[in-house]
Design an enzyme around this catalytic site. Structure first.
Site, PDB file in Angstrom:
ATOM      1  N   PRO A 110      54.515  12.399 -28.990  1.00  0.00           N
ATOM      2  CG  PRO A 110      56.318  11.090 -29.680  1.00  0.00           C
ATOM      3  CD  PRO A 110      55.644  11.629 -28.449  1.00  0.00           C
ATOM      4  CD  GLU A 111      49.242  15.358 -31.272  1.00  0.00           C
ATOM      5  OE1 GLU A 111      48.271  15.354 -32.069  1.00  0.00           O
ATOM      6  OE2 GLU A 111      49.598  16.380 -30.663  1.00  0.00           O
TER       7      GLU A 111
END
Length: 280
Positions: free
Chosen positions: A2-3
């Site tokens: 996840p960014e």
């Protein structure tokens, strides 16, 4: 992994559920998380905020001073989801994690709900920090103080390719492989262009693209390519709007040229050779 948009999505949705809730228990299922066991002084503390710190998120708890005059002590449970970690919220108070719960690593029990930390590959981490607020090493590209001038000062003198520079967490906090490719396409900049070679117009375009792409991804709940889910178990929707990432050989959405892929630091990077010519 996840960014920034995915973590920001989780933070915003957890904030609505957790603010002012009382923490009753923290059950650690995975021994790798042993260091994250609940400090005794935090039992009964209430959540004051949920924030994002780069690619990490943090649940903030306040513990009042015993004499009523000492300032509250702030404790943060910092969570790094890494590749497959998820935080899933359920109303109710079912207590300890039931044996056999798939990929369960920890559970936080609140007065009116439970928050499960599940992680199939077990790379995610939990840790406690006592501080006023956790801070990332780099600049948050969605922070109010992030201006084109600040970006210019960060880029100055760098000989790294732009793609490699964008994913350095000590420069800009929160970007990874997906959004670096998307931001460079929006800014019409080649991934191998030297970061320090950008002229002012290019810096302004890069700054605008960072805000535009990241905010748009947040509005669509992030990108789900395999594992990401929000606290309600819902997938992101931004994957249907990706302009270049994962689209090798497909026509560019802007000009029709075929999207290409190259490796930067052994990671796939996608770009349009016509919209993003290599200069400088």
């Amino acid at each position: 992994m996840p960014e920034l948009p995915e973590v920001e999505t989780v933070v915003r949705r957890l904030r609505r559920q957790l603010r002012d809730r009382e923490l009753r228990e923290l059950h650690i299922v995975d021994r790798r998380l042993g260091a994250a066991r609940l400090p005794g002084s935090l039992r009964g503390a209430r959540v004051r905020d949920v924030v994002r710190c780069g690619k990490e998120l943090a649940l903030g708890f306040a513990v009042a001073g015993k004499d009523g005059t000492t300032p509250d002590r702030r404790f943060w449970l910092v969570v790094h989801l890494r590749m497959t970690g998820r935080l899933l919220w359920r109303d109710g108070s079912r207590g300890a994690v039931a044996p056999g719960t798939p990929h369960a690593r920890a559970r936080l029990v609140f007065d009116r709900g439970v928050l499960d930390f599940v992680d199939a590959r077990r790379f995610g981490t939990l840790r406690w920090e006592q501080t006023s607020r956790p801070r990332p090493a780099g600049v948050d590209p969605l922070a109010r103080g992030f201006t084109p001038e600040r970006l210019r000062s960060l880029l100055a003198g760098s000989r790294q390719p732009l793609k490699a520079w964008l994913v350095r967490q000590d420069r800009l906090a929160g970007l990874g492989n997906i959004y670096a490719s998307e931001v460079l396409f929006a800014a019409r900049l080649h991934p191998l262009r030297k970061a320090g070679s950008l002229e002012w117009r290019g810096i302004v375009r890069l700054h605008a693209a960072l805000g535009e792409v990241l905010r748009r991804a947040v509005r669509h709940g992030g990108t789900t390519l395999s594992d990401f889910l929000d606290p309600a178990g819902r997938s992101g929707r931004f994957q249907s709007l990706l302009a270049v990432y994962g689209r090798e050989g497909k026509p560019c959405v802007a000009c029709g040229a075929r999207i290409r892929r190259l490796l930067v630091q052994q990671r796939s990077t996608f770009y349009c050779p016509r919209c993003q010519p290599r200069r400088g």
